[in-house]
Structure formats: C-alpha cells, structure tokens
Design a protein around this motif. Structure first.
Motif, mmCIF file in Angstrom:
data_model
loop_
_atom_site.group_PDB
_atom_site.id
_atom_site.type_symbol
_atom_site.label_atom_id
_atom_site.label_comp_id
_atom_site.label_asym_id
_atom_site.label_seq_id
_atom_site.Cartn_x
_atom_site.Cartn_y
_atom_site.Cartn_z
ATOM 1 N N ALA A 143 31.996 28.419 1.520
ATOM 2 C CA ALA A 143 31.282 28.978 2.654
ATOM 3 C C ALA A 143 29.849 29.940 2.365
ATOM 4 O O ALA A 143 28.843 29.684 3.155
ATOM 5 C CB ALA A 143 32.354 29.630 3.504
ATOM 6 N N ALA A 144 30.213 30.825 1.254
ATOM 7 C CA ALA A 144 29.126 31.610 1.042
ATOM 8 C C ALA A 144 28.032 30.852 0.413
ATOM 9 O O ALA A 144 26.602 31.266 0.854
ATOM 10 C CB ALA A 144 29.690 32.842 -0.076
ATOM 11 N N ALA A 145 28.344 30.006 -0.416
ATOM 12 C CA ALA A 145 26.963 29.159 -1.032
ATOM 13 C C ALA A 145 26.070 28.602 0.151
ATOM 14 O O ALA A 145 24.947 28.095 0.234
ATOM 15 C CB ALA A 145 27.545 28.071 -1.917
ATOM 16 N N LEU A 146 26.891 27.889 1.186
ATOM 17 C CA LEU A 146 26.463 27.439 2.479
ATOM 18 C C LEU A 146 25.490 28.044 3.026
ATOM 19 O O LEU A 146 24.572 27.807 3.802
ATOM 20 C CB LEU A 146 27.340 26.532 3.095
ATOM 21 C CG LEU A 146 28.081 25.055 2.454
ATOM 22 C CD1 LEU A 146 29.238 24.642 3.242
ATOM 23 C CD2 LEU A 146 26.994 24.142 2.280
ATOM 24 N N ALA A 147 26.133 29.439 3.321
ATOM 25 C CA ALA A 147 25.338 30.461 4.346
ATOM 26 C C ALA A 147 24.123 30.828 3.572
ATOM 27 O O ALA A 147 23.183 30.923 4.302
ATOM 28 C CB ALA A 147 26.386 31.720 4.229
#
Length: 880
Positions: free
Chosen positions: A338-342
C-alpha cells in the motif's frame, strides 16, 4: 597634411590586416577538419557505448569561442552531447537546454540541414525521455522530414522515418509503421548504413512482438545484432540484448530473460540510465520466478538510480513503484504494498501518463482482493477498464493484449461472482465484453490483412520468400521423416508473411470495422425479435459464465464447469461424435458413444440458462462463443427433456453482439418483404460451384459435389459452375454481384499460417486454383449468404496464443464476413459429400420461405435420426 599621413598609413594598415587575416585563412580549413574529426570520433565513441569519452570530445568543440568554430560543428556537438546526457546521468534538463540551443543556433544561421538535425533529435527527446507521445510528430519529425527532403539528405530522412515509425507503433497504427520502416530500410540499404539497418530491424522486431509473432521478432533481432556487429554499434547490440530479455519474459521464459539482464547489469559499459531499466525488467522476471525478495531489491536499486538522476523519469518511476507493490504483495507484506502504491499515486497523472495509472489501478484491485474487499477491487478494476478503453481503445486499432486481457479477465470474474447488485453487474459485463470483442476483431484485421484498394504485383521480397517455400516443400516431401525441413518450412512461411505485412499494411482499408462501435445494450434489445435471444459466453479466471439477452431482459448464469474440464470434454466429445466416420465423413457414427457426453455438455452449457428462465419462450437462439466453445456443434447437445438443441431452437452464431446487430440492420433493410429469396436470384443472381476432381495432389475426389452444386443452382434459379468451369477466376469474376454463393469443394486449412488456408477451385486464367483466406479478404462482397460445403470450413485457427480471446481467429468464415457477406454457412467437422448434398438440397428448398437459421434447422430436423455426422457439423454465422 592629413591626406599625406593617411597615404603613408594605408600600406602599414594593409600589412597589419594581411598579417591578421592570412593565418586565419590558412588555419580555418585545418580547424574545420580538426573539428569534423573530433565530431566523428565522438559519434563513434557514442555508438561504441563509451559515453564519458564521447562527452570529452564534444566538450572540446563547445569550449572554444564561437568565433573559432563552425556553426555545423557546434550544432552537432550540442545535439550529440545532449544525446549522451540522456543515456548516462539522466540529466534531462541540461539535455533539453542543449537541444534547444542547437535548434536556435541553426535557425539563426539559416541552415536548414542543421535545423533538421536538431528537430529530429528534439522529437526523439520529447517522445522517449519526456514521454510526450503526441507532440513530436507534427512539431518536430514532419518539419525535419520536409527539410531533409529538400536538401536531399537520405540518411537524415531514413532516421526520421525510423522515429516516426515508433510514434505510430505506440499509437497502434501498423499500416503507418510498415510504410515508414520499409522506406527507412530501403534508404539505409542504398546508403550501406549498417547502424541504421540495425535500428530498423530492431524496430521491426518490436512490431512483430506487438503482433505476437515471436519467431519473426527473433529473426529481426538476430539481423539487428548482425548489423550492429558490422557497424561497431555496441550500444545497438546492448539494446538488442535488452529486447531479447523482454521477449523471453513475454514468452514466459523468465530464467532466460534473467540471464541476459544479469550480464547487461554487470557490464561496466552499461550506462546508468540503461542499468536502471534493466534492473526494473529484472524485477519483473524475478516476480515471474516467485522470488519477491530479490525482485524488491532490483526495484529498489532501479529507483535509487532514478533518484540520483537530475531529471527523474515520472512514468518509469510510477510503473516501477506499482511493480514493487506487486513484489510486496507476493511476499504477503500488504502494508508495504500500500505504501509503494501511495508513492506512485502521488505522482501527477500529467507527468506519469495514463498507462502507469492503469497499472496502479490493477495493483490496487489485487491488493483489495487480498484483503477481501471485493467492492474496492471492483471499483479499481472499473477505473482501469474505463481509462484503458477511453485513453487507448477508442483511438487505437491495436492494443497491448496482455494488460487488456488482465483487466477484463478479473473484471468479469468479479462482476459475475456477486461483487455488486445483479442487474448492474450484468450490464457492466455486457458493456465491457462487447468492447473487448469489438477491439479484438479490429485488431485481428489490422494484424492479418484487410482488403487492398487495388491489385498489386508481388514485391521481389515476396517472390523470393515464395520460392523458398516451394524449395523447402519439395525437400520436405522427399524426406517426410526428417524434422528439419518442416522447421525450415515454418520459417519460410514466416518470412513470406513478414513480407506481406510490410507490403499490404501500407494499403489496407478496414471497411468492415472502420465506422463500427460496440453496440449498446438498448440497441441490441431493439434488434432482437420476440422469441429471440442472444447468449454470450465468457471465460474468466478458469470459470465459465453466460449472459442471456432478450428483448426484455438480461440475465447471467455461472456454468458448473471449469475451463480445463470443458476443454477436455469438448475434445473427447468431438472424437466420439465422429468416431466411426471415415475420411469422407460418410460412415455412420455410433449414437451410443456420443449421446451421454452430449447430454452432459448440454447440462452445463445450456440447461442452466433454461432453468433460470432466461430462455423461456425463446425459439431463435444467437450464440456468441468464446475459446473452445467455437469448436462445439451446439445442435447436437442434449437437453433435460430428451430433445437435442437442434430440435428445440433455431441456431445461429455471431463473432460478437456488435457484429450480429450490424448484420441485423443490414438484413432489415434488404429483406423488408416476407422472408424469402430475393427475386434477383430467380433471374440468375446465385452462383454455385462444384469441383469433383481437384488438381491438387493428395485430395480425394468428391463424388456428389457437382450434382449438389447443380441442384442448388436449380433451386436458386442461378448458375452452376461445374468441373473445369468451377475456376477461381470465375468465382472472383462473379462473386461481387451475387447475393448467394455456394462452394462444394475441398477446403484446406493451414493453421500455422491462416492467410494460406484455401478453398480448392480450378486453376487457369492466371489463377492457381487456391482461393486463399488472404484473397477472400479482398473480394468486396454483397452476399446475403455464402455456403462453404466442405470439410472443417468453420474451424478458425487461433491467431494469438490465447484461446480466451474469441475473435482472435482467422479462417474462411471470418474472411468472408470481413469481405462483406452477411452470413456464412460452414462446417465444424469432416462432412460426407453425399450426405452434404442431401442436407444442402433440403436447406435451399426451405430457404425459399424461411430465413437462414430456420431453414437450416428445418433441414437438420428432417435428418436428425441419421448419423450425427450427416447434420451436426453445420453452423450458420451472422456478422455482416
């Protein structure tokens, strides 16, 4: 007095002037020659992938005062050094500044050749490094091409044609790609430029990869490698290797891809920009190998190189972050994903583009699926589908099949598995399914040739390829047990198709699909008559679904069979259905062997639709198959009440609801009177061809076909061409004006090269007697019905390597529909000529008072107690 002083000073001034001027006049040619040599060395160092040394040479020119150098050398140094900066440190801002300074300098000096060089280089910069796909063509490339043409600079023209081809390749306009690459190839060949030819073949490999013709892509890459070696083009060789790695990955060979990428990354000669790209691709290969930790490290290293660059590449960064999220998901670290996609989604869309945005949406859907949030997964998939369709699909004749299928495969599965309310799910599924089928059909025609605007002579390249095929065929016939000639034959066919592609796509017109758009559900319902239904089958993630559309409803059903199980059962059933039929199809089949499996397949493919009341009150059924269902003789499926489908329904097929609706509109215009044969047929409007004895070797004589054709012509009130009169030339001469065409002859399929499948007719008058799919595409028909009374004419080879994309097929049926026929009657199995003649006679008699599907059903019902091989193979396909 002043005049005396002036007279005395003039000689001294002249002496001083000469002292200043003569050295400059003597040294200027030497300085110019020196600078030209420096530029030449810098260019060679750049091609040899020695960027730091190339930059030193360019700096020698740029550090000199403008008064000490020529404009051409300075422009060349600015352009060359900017190109080096793009592929080394990634300093795109400084590179942009140098490109524009070069263009301004060329324009101030009024030097059109230098202006063209700068324009061409700027176009490449904005297209490749700034990812501004729509800007370069009109602003840079076309003006550069015009300037090069005026000055007669063939090398400059060839380079620009190469670059324009890449723009069209990204847009999916393959006709333009073929035209520009062929022009570039010809110019570079005339110049003897190995470096230029290396690039041409590398781009041709990209084209063939997009067309999923991987053997030809490999051939072009090998030619590119050879020309790179010949021209000392080390950078080109590296690019060929990187392209081979991508090809291996696309073919599902990640280990081979990884080996190439590791060598490229480890090489000290690989520039930082290239190493960054290789590391990202390496991460993709590692994901395929289920090594998420190693993939994560590769992505992190690639992103670190991008961080260090002065001008970050937003599209690259966004895509790599999305793939990093997949690595985290594969490693079950959902928080990190989720952090990478954010981080990826924080990049503005106007910088990263729509393609990475689709990739983010897919990754978000996968992440939501892993957390069990089906509603969020659906939302992200719908976003991906809309972006992909609106941004790419509506404006492009081709598309990247893999990503497209990923979206819709997951979307269908989620919609039909109850992720949203039933009515909304069904309407969305229908909408996106028709978009997929419509675009697939367009892509097929773009890929494999459409009607030409006129006859053309074969190119020398085509002629040479055909001679190669003939030579290998002779060798293969002499050595039937040797595998080598057959491998050579496949390669020879590939070479021929490659030459046809380049020659024909430049003149293609896609009449059938140029103005068509996916049908809306409301329009389809209006086209359906009372008592008529259209059933679309959908494969999604190993599951099978069916959508049933009637005038008043849209319903869906999950069918109780997996894709793998269905494929196995269909294969077995087809074998049973005609197990005891001989090569002619005349021997009776054992009813006890095929009927149990017919009942089982009917139970899973049709009975759920009946049980859900989707077919209540329906007698006329339009089937839109997918994948292996194209091979199913639905007429012979059993129902729960003991009847066969042929006894319960009038059956017809269609490539898609869109093409069926188009055909319905056409038939509504042409058949406004009660359904019977148009009067033109009674005055000789129909043509029937019957050829008993083929001149082609190895094909048995067909005893009853000439009698069949004569009877059909008599019923139609048309003309019969029998025996020697049943020629290819006669068919081509009469086909365009005939509303009904009947061919009773042999059909020969060439699955490896669908364009070469052919119907056997009589040779003569400049024709070889093989009416090929390629020739059928060019006919320009207005036929209401084409009947192909020959073995297996309804079986279309799968063009792509995915049996899921139902219209990525090309055979006789698709060719005749594309050529303009409204309907085609064909066969799915070997058919006996005597039984075929009887069924055809019954069919045409009924056709005088019935529409096509009703007439076929009536003829089959009269023969249903006969062996299944006598009536089951026939299908009627509507779509024109």
């Amino acid at each position: 007095m002043p005049s005396v002083i002036l007279r005395r000073l003039i000689p001294w001034v002249m002496v001083l002037l000469l002292c200043w001027l003569v050295p400059r006049l003597l040294t200027a040619p030497l300085a110019k020659a020196r600078d030209e040599e420096t530029i030449r060395q810098a260019r060679l160092l750049r091609l040899a992938n020695r960027p730091d040394e190339a930059l030193l040479r360019y700096r020698e020119i740029l550090r000199r005062p403008a008064s000490q150098g020529t404009t051409s050398q300075r422009v060349a140094a600015l352009v060359g050094s900017a190109q080096v900066l793009c592929v080394t440190a990634g300093d795109l801002d400084e590179a942009s500044s140098r490109f524009h300074r070069a263009l301004d300098l060329a324009r101030r000096q009024g030097a059109p050749d230098l202006e063209a060089d700068a324009l061409s280089a700027l176009g490449q910069f904005y297209w490749y490094y700034r990812r501004q796909r729509h800007r370069p063509l009109d602003e840079f490339y076309r003006p550069a091409l015009e300037l090069y043409t005026r000055s007669g600079d063939d090398r400059g023209k060839a380079v620009v044609h190469n670059r324009i081809a890449l723009v069209h390749l990204a847009a999916g306009d393959y006709r333009a790609v073929a035209e520009h690459l062929e022009t570039s190839r010809r110019l570079f060949t005339e110049l003897g430029d190995a470096v230029g030819l290396s690039d041409v073949h590398r781009y041709l490999a990209v084209l063939q990869g997009q067309l999923e013709r991987y053997d030809l892509a490999r051939q072009h890459l090998e030619q590119s490698r050879r020309f790179s070696a010949e021209g000392g083009y080390v950078l080109g060789a590296e690019r060929v290797a990187a392209q081979r790695a991508h090809l291996h990955l696309r073919l599902g060979e990640p280990q081979l891809s990884l080996e190439i990428l590791d060598r490229l990354i480890a090489s000290p000669a690989t520039a930082a920009y290239s190493r960054r790209n290789h590391l990202s691709t390496r991460g993709n290969a590692l994901l395929h190998l289920r090594r998420p930790q190693d993939a994560r490290r590769s992505y992190d290293q690639a992103l670190a190189i991008d961080d260090a660059a002065a001008g970050s590449d937003a599209p690259f960064r966004a895509t790599t972050l999305a793939m990093l999220a997949h690595a985290h998901m594969q490693n079950a670290d959902l928080e990190a994903a989720a952090a990478a996609l954010a981080r990826a989604e924080a990049i503005p869309i106007d910088q990263k583009g729509w393609g990475p945005t689709v990739t983010h949406s897919l990754a978000r859907a996968d992440l939501a699926g892993l957390t069990g949030d089906r509603s969020a997964a659906l939302r992200h998939l719908l976003m991906a589908a809309e972006i992909e369709h609106q941004t790419f699909g509506s404006a492009r004749s081709m598309f990247f099949q893999t990503q497209y299928q990923q979206i819709f495969d997951r979307l269908f599965a989620l919609l039909l598995a109850g992720a949203v309310e039933q009515d909304a799910a069904e309407e969305l599924t229908f909408r996106f399914l028709e978009q997929m089928r419509y675009r697939s059909f367009r892509s097929l025609m773009v890929r494999l040739g459409a009607p030409r605007t006129g006859e053309r002579r074969p190119t020398p390249e085509e002629t040479a390829a055909l001679r190669q095929i003939e030579a290998v065929q002779r060798r293969a016939a002499m050595e039937p047990q040797d595998d080598e000639p057959w491998r050579d034959l496949r390669l020879a066919y590939g070479n021929y198709e490659d030459s046809v592609l380049r020659a024909e796509l430049t003149a293609s017109t896609y009449r059938l699909v140029a103005a068509e758009r996916p049908v809306e559900l409301s329009s389809l319902r209006q086209a359906l008559a009372p008592g008529q239904a259209l059933v679309e089958y959908v494969f999604a993630q190993e599951r099978l679904f069916a959508l049933t559309v009637t005038r008043d409803s849209l319903t869906s059903a999950v069918l109780p069979i997996s894709t793998a199980a269905l494929q196995a059962k269909v294969k077995l059933w087809r074998r049973q259905l005609f197990a005891s039929a001989d090569a002619s199809g005349d021997a009776p089949a054992d009813a006890s062997s095929w009927r149990p499996l017919a009942d089982e397949l009917g139970r899973v493919l049709v009975q759920p639709l009946i049980d859900s009341a989707g077919l209540e009150g329906i007698e006329d059924l339009v089937l839109v198959p997918m994948g292996v269902l194209h091979d199913v003789p639905f007429a012979a499926l059993g129902l729960a009440d003991g009847r066969l489908m042929v006894e319960a329904f009038f059956l017809q097929r269609a490539p898609s609801a869109t093409l069926w609706a188009r055909g319905h509109r056409r038939r509504s215009r042409e058949l406004s009177e009660p359904k019977r044969i148009p009067s033109v047929l009674r005055s000789g409007g129909g043509l029937a061809f019957g050829l008993r004895q083929s001149m082609a070797g190895g094909l048995p004589p067909l005893g009853a076909v000439e009698q069949e054709a004569a009877e059909v012509a008599k019923i139609l009130g048309g003309r019969a061409k029998l025996g020697r009169q049943a020629s290819e030339a006669a068919f081509k001469a009469g086909a365009a004006g005939s509303p009904y065409l009947h061919l009773a002859t042999h059909g020969v399929a060439v699955p490896q090269v669908p364009l070469h499948s052919y119907l056997v007719l009589q040779a003569g008058d400049g024709e070889d007697g093989r009416l090929s799919v390629r020739e059928i595409l060019d006919l320009g028909l207005q036929a209401e019905l084409v009947t192909l009374s020959a073995c297996g004419t309804g079986l279309s080879p799968v063009v792509l390597r995915s049996a899921q994309l139902e219209v990525d097929r090309l055979g006789f049926v698709e060719a005749f529909l594309h050529a303009g026929a409204a309907r085609v009657l064909a066969t799915l199995m070997p058919v006996g000529d005597a039984a075929s003649a009887e069924l055809m006679q019954r069919f045409y008699l009924h056709l005088q008072t019935m529409d096509g599907p009703q007439a076929l059903a009536a003829a089959r019902r009269e023969m249903v107690r006969r062996p299944a091989s006598h009536w089951a193979p026939y299908i009627m396909v509507s779509g024109g």
